[in-house]
Write an enzyme that holds these catalytic residues in place. Structure first.
Site, PDB file in Angstrom:
ATOM      1  N   TYR A  46       1.077  -0.191  -0.600  1.00 16.34           N
ATOM      2  CA  TYR A  46       1.965  -0.683   0.459  1.00 16.34           C
ATOM      3  C   TYR A  46       3.313   0.036   0.456  1.00 16.34           C
ATOM      4  O   TYR A  46       4.074  -0.069   1.414  1.00 16.34           O
ATOM      5  CB  TYR A  46       2.215  -2.195   0.305  1.00 16.34           C
ATOM      6  CG  TYR A  46       0.982  -3.055   0.362  1.00 16.34           C
ATOM      7  CD1 TYR A  46      -0.239  -2.563   0.825  1.00 16.34           C
ATOM      8  CD2 TYR A  46       1.030  -4.384  -0.059  1.00 16.34           C
ATOM      9  CE1 TYR A  46      -1.363  -3.361   0.855  1.00 16.34           C
ATOM     10  CE2 TYR A  46      -0.094  -5.197  -0.026  1.00 16.34           C
ATOM     11  CZ  TYR A  46      -1.286  -4.677   0.429  1.00 16.34           C
ATOM     12  OH  TYR A  46      -2.391  -5.478   0.455  1.00 16.34           O
ATOM     13  N   LYS A  72      -1.910  -4.048  -7.101  1.00 14.66           N
ATOM     14  CA  LYS A  72      -3.216  -3.381  -7.048  1.00 14.66           C
ATOM     15  C   LYS A  72      -3.122  -1.897  -7.405  1.00 14.66           C
ATOM     16  O   LYS A  72      -2.153  -1.218  -7.047  1.00 14.66           O
ATOM     17  CB  LYS A  72      -3.827  -3.522  -5.650  1.00 14.66           C
ATOM     18  CG  LYS A  72      -3.854  -4.939  -5.115  1.00 14.66           C
ATOM     19  CD  LYS A  72      -4.519  -5.001  -3.745  1.00 14.66           C
ATOM     20  CE  LYS A  72      -4.239  -6.314  -3.068  1.00 14.66           C
ATOM     21  NZ  LYS A  72      -2.879  -6.390  -2.505  1.00 14.66           N
ATOM     22  N   HIS A 116      -7.846  -1.873  -5.964  1.00 14.15           N
ATOM     23  CA  HIS A 116      -7.634  -2.113  -4.532  1.00 14.15           C
ATOM     24  C   HIS A 116      -8.915  -1.958  -3.726  1.00 14.15           C
ATOM     25  O   HIS A 116      -9.190  -2.745  -2.819  1.00 14.15           O
ATOM     26  CB  HIS A 116      -6.552  -1.161  -4.001  1.00 14.15           C
ATOM     27  CG  HIS A 116      -5.882  -1.631  -2.765  1.00 14.15           C
ATOM     28  ND1 HIS A 116      -4.539  -1.462  -2.530  1.00 14.15           N
ATOM     29  CD2 HIS A 116      -6.343  -2.287  -1.685  1.00 14.15           C
ATOM     30  CE1 HIS A 116      -4.216  -1.993  -1.361  1.00 14.15           C
ATOM     31  NE2 HIS A 116      -5.310  -2.484  -0.827  1.00 14.15           N
ATOM     32  N   ASP A 134       1.403 -11.295  -3.273  1.00 13.37           N
ATOM     33  CA  ASP A 134       0.387 -10.259  -3.389  1.00 13.37           C
ATOM     34  C   ASP A 134       0.981  -8.933  -2.940  1.00 13.37           C
ATOM     35  O   ASP A 134       1.384  -8.777  -1.793  1.00 13.37           O
ATOM     36  CB  ASP A 134      -0.830 -10.613  -2.526  1.00 13.37           C
ATOM     37  CG  ASP A 134      -1.900  -9.544  -2.599  1.00 13.37           C
ATOM     38  OD1 ASP A 134      -2.715  -9.586  -3.538  1.00 13.37           O
ATOM     39  OD2 ASP A 134      -1.926  -8.656  -1.716  1.00 13.37           O
TER      40      ASP A 134
END
Length: 313
Positions: free
Chosen positions: A57, A86, A119, A52
């Site tokens: 990030y 995402k 997200h 994931d």
């Protein structure tokens, strides 16, 4: 003696997408890119087949490098790994969705994504600043786009074969119902905070009725107070079945029909989190009925800003 228990290899078929989702997943929210790469490789080597990731990030490139090294070594095939990433809040406008996915694909070094998630349901001011704020420090939201507008753009990506399923993250049940009612392609996956202190039974029941897989993040309580893994119900079960409290909480997640994500940078902990095995029915009953604590650790569902809630402890 070989453990015959196959819980860790559970795959959940996607009613609204292609293939099946490995219930045991590895999250890549790790700040340092080098550590991200090392942990991702360790996860694949331990047996994880679901990774994931997320644009937010800022480490998709490291995840991609780890995957490519393992693929080239011949130990794991691309088609055996389910990869999620995402769409971030600043890319909710329909014209920004496809370029955002293409950028993620480039960083991950992949031709397609198995699942692309929005997200959060919150749109931020579009642009390169992932956390737009005004002079008072308040988030600048984007009122020029609706969540269904963004969803329509994701549906188009499925039509084009760029992603094999789509879904939502950090969403409340009421908002999910609105998307399900309006969607041409239903959400395949919904990723939310969930654990024995936040079981989300109503959300899970709705998703079951509509063929949507629930995936739990913070499945171990994110090591925050109150410490879920020190709960007497969980620790007593762990002692009884000779598993760690973490393995008890993760087995519970799979056995009630959800998928989960865990994140660690330590190879031994990564292996421990993969090595889940089935709990007896009485243990599942105890977790559902004897745990009284109710806590949400992450406030993202209220604001769209990820962040675990600090608590006095």
């Amino acid at each position: 003696m070989v453990d015959p228990d196959t819980l860790r290899y559970t795959r959940i078929p996607l009613a609204h997408g292609t293939g099946s989702l490995p219930a045991v997943g590895f999250g890549t929210l790790i700040p340092d890119p080098l550590v991200t790469k090392q942990a991702t490789k360790a996860a694949l080597e331990a047996g994880f087949r679901h990774l994931d990731a997320a644009e937010r990030y800022r480490n998709e490139a490291a995840v991609g490098e780890a995957m490519q090294e393992v693929f080239k070594a011949g130990t794991v095939r691309r088609e055996d790994v389910f990869v999620t990433t995402k769409l971030w809040n600043t890319n909710h406008r329909p014209e920004r969705v496809k370029p955002a996915l293409d950028a993620s694909l480039g960083r991950l070094q992949l031709d397609y994504i198995d699942c692309y998630l929005i997200h959060t349901p919150f749109a931020f001011r579009p642009g390169d600043d992932q956390d737009p704020r005004d002079e008072q420090g308040n988030v600048i939201y984007d009122s020029g786009v609706t969540l269904i507008d963004t969803w329509r753009a994701l549906e188009q990506l499925v039509d084009e074969g760029r992603c094999r399923s789509i879904g939502l993250s950090d969403i409340k049940l009421e908002t999910l119902k609105e998307i399900v009612a309006a969607a041409r392609i239903k959400p395949a996956v919904v990723q939310v905070e969930s654990h024995p202190y936040l079981p989300e039974w109503d959300l899970l029941e709705f998703c079951r009725e509509h063929g949507i897989v629930v995936q739990a993040f913070a499945a171990l309580g994110h090591a925050m107070e109150p410490r879920m893994l020190e709960d007497p119900v969980i620790t007593s079960i762990a002692a009884r079945v000779r598993k760690t409290p973490a393995q008890v909480a993760l087995a519970w997640a799979v056995q009630r029909g959800t998928a989960f994500l865990t994140t660690s940078t330590k190879p031994d902990r990564i292996r421990e989190n993969f090595a889940v095995s089935s709990l007896p029915e009485d243990a599942l009953w105890e977790i559902r009925h004897n745990i009284r604590t109710s806590v949400r650790f992450n406030g993202v569902v209220e604001t769209g800003v990820p962040g675990f809630i600090p608590r006095a402890g």
